[in-house]
Every structure is written in C-alpha cells, then in structure tokens.
Design an enzyme around this catalytic site. Sequence first.
Site, PDB file in Angstrom:
ATOM      1  N   ASP A 198       0.829  -1.212   0.000  1.00  0.00           N
ATOM      2  CA  ASP A 198       0.000   0.000   0.000  1.00  0.00           C
ATOM      3  C   ASP A 198       0.864   1.263   0.000  1.00  0.00           C
ATOM      4  OD1 ASP A 198       0.790  -0.922   2.597  1.00  0.00           O
ATOM      5  OD2 ASP A 198      -0.398   0.708   3.456  1.00  0.00           O
ATOM      6  N   GLU A 199       0.274   2.315  -0.483  1.00  0.00           N
ATOM      7  CA  GLU A 199       0.805   3.681  -0.345  1.00  0.00           C
ATOM      8  C   GLU A 199       2.305   3.813  -0.617  1.00  0.00           C
ATOM      9  OE1 GLU A 199      -2.156   5.383   3.073  1.00  0.00           O
ATOM     10  OE2 GLU A 199      -0.586   4.057   3.736  1.00  0.00           O
TER      11      GLU A 199
END
Length: 524
Positions: free
Chosen positions: A336-337
Amino acid sequence: MITRTLLLFSAIICVGACQPEKKEILFPKTDLASVPLIPKPIKTVATHSAFGLDSNTVIYTSTQDPAFEKVGQFLSEKIKGKIGLDLAVNDNNSGKLERLIYINQSDSADLETPESYQLYVQKDTIFVNAKTAAGAFRGIQTLRQLIPEKSNDTLTDHPLWLIPTGKIVDAPKFEYRGAMLDVARHFFTVDEVKKYIDILAYYKYNTIHLHLSDDQGWRIEIKSWPKLTEVGAKTEVGGGEGGFYTQEQYKDIVQYAEDRHMTVIPEIDMPGHSNAASLSYPFLNGNGKSLKPYTGTRVGFSTFDAQKDTVYSFLDDVIGEIAAITPGPYFHAGGDESHVTKKNDYILFVEKVEKLVQKHGKKMIGWNEIAQANLDPSSVAQLWNESHSAIKAAENGLKVILSPSERTYVDMKYDSISEYGLTWAGLIPVDVAYNWNPETYVEGLPRESIIGIEAPLWSETISNSAELEYLAFPRVIGIAELGWSPAEHCNWEEYKQRLAQQVPYLNQMEVNYYPSPLIDWKKE
Ligand code: TNX
C-alpha cells in the site's frame, strides 16, 4: 476407542432410563431462538425445555480425531472460567454421569463446509456435530453463549445452569473472517495479542493478521538479519520504546491462535512503509534520502530499491524465515501507499515478491494497489480504498478480501467525542460499521471473488489493550456477524439488542469497550 464408544452409548441410554428414582425437574419454559447469539446462526428451532448443566455433566468427544478432544478441553476450561464448574473430558471412570455434552465428528452431508456445525440441545444430552475440529470449535462458541451467567438454584438443592433446548444448524457465510492488528506503529505484547485473539475466537473469527513492519518499527526477529530488531524495533509512534517478537514468541502466538482454530497471517509491508527496515540496512533504501528513525504518523515517504538484486536476496531470507514458522497458507506483502516508488518499479517489485512468497510455499496477499501488477490467481487482493482495484484483481482471477475503510477501519473515531482514533475515512459509529452488505457493497465485484472480510486496527493512536479494546469493541463484534451470518439475519435494530446483551461477557473479559450511546447496554 471401542470401549469409549460402548461406554458412551450405554451412558446415553442410562441418562434416559437408569434413574427412575430421580425426581423429574420442572424447568421454566425456555426459548432457544431468543438467546442473544452473535453471530446469529442460520437456523434455530426452539423446543422450550432445558438442559440443566451441573457438576454431574461430563464432556465426551469423538475418538477418530484427537483434535476433537482438545475442543472438549477448551470448552471445559471456558465453562470453568465462566461459571466455576469443572467438567471432566472423556473421563470413563466418572460414575456420577447424569448429563452429557458430546462433541461428535460426523460426516453428514448436511455439514457442507469445514466450519459448519449442528448443535442439538436435549434435556439430558447436548450434541455438537461437525465434520472437522474447526467446525466443532465454532459450535462450542455458540454453546458458550447459551450458558447463562447465573444458575437456577431456586428449583433444586444444587445449582443448575439452564440451557434452552432445541436445534441450531449453522455455517459461515465467508471462509475468511479476519481482524488485523498493527503492532508496528505501537508494539503490543504477546499477552495483549493473545487477549485480543481469545475474544475474536468467541465471535467465530478465524484469522488474525499481524501488521509486523512499518516505517515506525520492525517487530519480528529475523535471525539472518539481526539489525532489523537491534535497530528497527527500537522505535514507535510518539517516541516509545518499541519492541519485537522473538521467533519463539511469534510461534507461541501462532500456537495460541491455532488452539482457537485461527490462522495467523504475517505482514511485512513493502516496498513502501519500510523506513525501519532501511534504517537497519541502508542498502535497502530506494528513495535516495538520508534515513532517520521515524516516530510520526505520515505515510508514503519510504521505499525499498526495486532495482537491486540484494534487496530480493534479503527478502528471500525474511520471507523464508517467517514462512517457516507460519503454518497458515498466506503471507501478506503489504504493497500500500508506495507513493515514492516509480510505477514500473512498483510492478516489478510486487511481481518478484509474489514469486518469493510462492517459493516459500505461501500465497501472497497484498493491499488493493497490487492489482496494478500481473499476478497469479492464487494471490489475494485486500480492498481498503479503491473499488476499481479490487474489481480489476477479480477480473484477473484473484480472490478479494473486503476491508473498506469507511466501514471496517476500526481505527477511525466513532464520533466527535471519541477518545482515540483517526478520521480520514470518516467517523464510524457502531451502526455504520454494521449496516452494510459485504456481498453487494462493491458494485461490479462478483460474489464468487470475495473470500471474506477483515477489520483492520491501525495503531497510530493506541498503545495498550485498553485503548485497543476501546476502538475494536464493539465494532469488531458486528463485523464478525457480517462475516458469518446470512445477510437476511443482519438487521441493525435487532442486532443492537443482542449486542447490548454482550455486557456480561465483555465485563468478565475486562474489555474496555466503547459504551456507544446507540446501544441500550445491559445493566449488571
Ligand atoms: C492507511 S490502509 C494505511 C495505514 C494507516 C491507516 C490509518 C493501508 C493499507 N494503509 O498505513 O495506518 O491508513 O487509518
């Protein structure tokens, strides 16, 4: 084995016929269908009499599978903890047998999934039927919930805990029912994790996902790369002392979960969320900036270097060591991210890590961003913020876990007066966390692609059991029901009354739940 079966059958007959001198006890009318069970079973038929649980009750278990005996022992321990009765398990010498709880391995075709169970409560015998020990374990959670806190000692000279008679037929809606705990932003001790697991098991969760690394800390011993814990474990959000699990401690958590038929999913978050790892071994760093210990809460500034072979040999060791002590089928690789990883690097990285995870015998799970890569259908995407990613993953044959942040992120505040929590995904009061249908929530996502749901608990704002429990409870109880019960049984107005009745259990477990004003909590 034959002896026990014979004894059991004579015991069952005896329960019905051998005590003519015993006075018939008149029980008040009961109603199995109105016991506040969570998750609500598929089918309940009440027969309005009662099984009187008492010190002469004995637990027997099928002999075919030793795991059934462990389920019987677990039930015995929990009954002792709840009402003080010490019930023998498979004790052939018990001469005082009057009532029986039989946990039975059955191959009945009615038991369609490994976790399906049937519970028959009759006046003198309780049967829990299941194909597997996991099913029996889910069944005894229902039985625990049927046992009243108080005995009915006004009717007889010795206390009886009256369990309503009838039949329950039950099975989970989803095979995957998870809770995630972020032990990276703040560290939680083995005992704190165990306490959470124990309560999750009571509500029929079968998965605990541990977020073991992030910018703020690395939390698991890796023997081939010792600085990960010598350096990377020393920080946490807010400047506390951090911490980590030795491999022995991790194995202890895995065993504790396994005893509750729960799977541990370890997560090493990468290529982003990796500052603590790169701080320990700077060759991993791919963002070109100098490294500092990080104790803030910003996300998206760190990345591994996706172009270096040494990064992948490092990850081969890390994934290998963790996979070797993880009996469950999955390894969560985060993903993620990764805002400072170039798109092509990100895709290359995720595809390479997927191969490493497979090399070590596991299936990869990643947050929904991994759908950008070309992945094997055995991998799983976990939806948190982008429906289109989950749909794309499903189109590519991947299964999906649903953790939509605006419903299942139990690290969000409940309301404006919440003591802990973040707000970026909105406020999530108890009804909002419950009032959605996972099977239809993401438009365009086929039901067959959804393996289940998960409630993540990120720990930027919490650092001990009391704070963890404030955010998790009662919301994870509702999410347990959404993962288990058929949609037609999930009704907020009715559910909130059953939730209100969880107070005795929550109090007994000393759970610091948020006393949401939406619920008319039972007074004790
Ligand atoms: C987003 S959800 C994150 C986490 C944060 C969380 C806080 C996800 C995959 N990433 O890094 O802790 O928000 O709510």
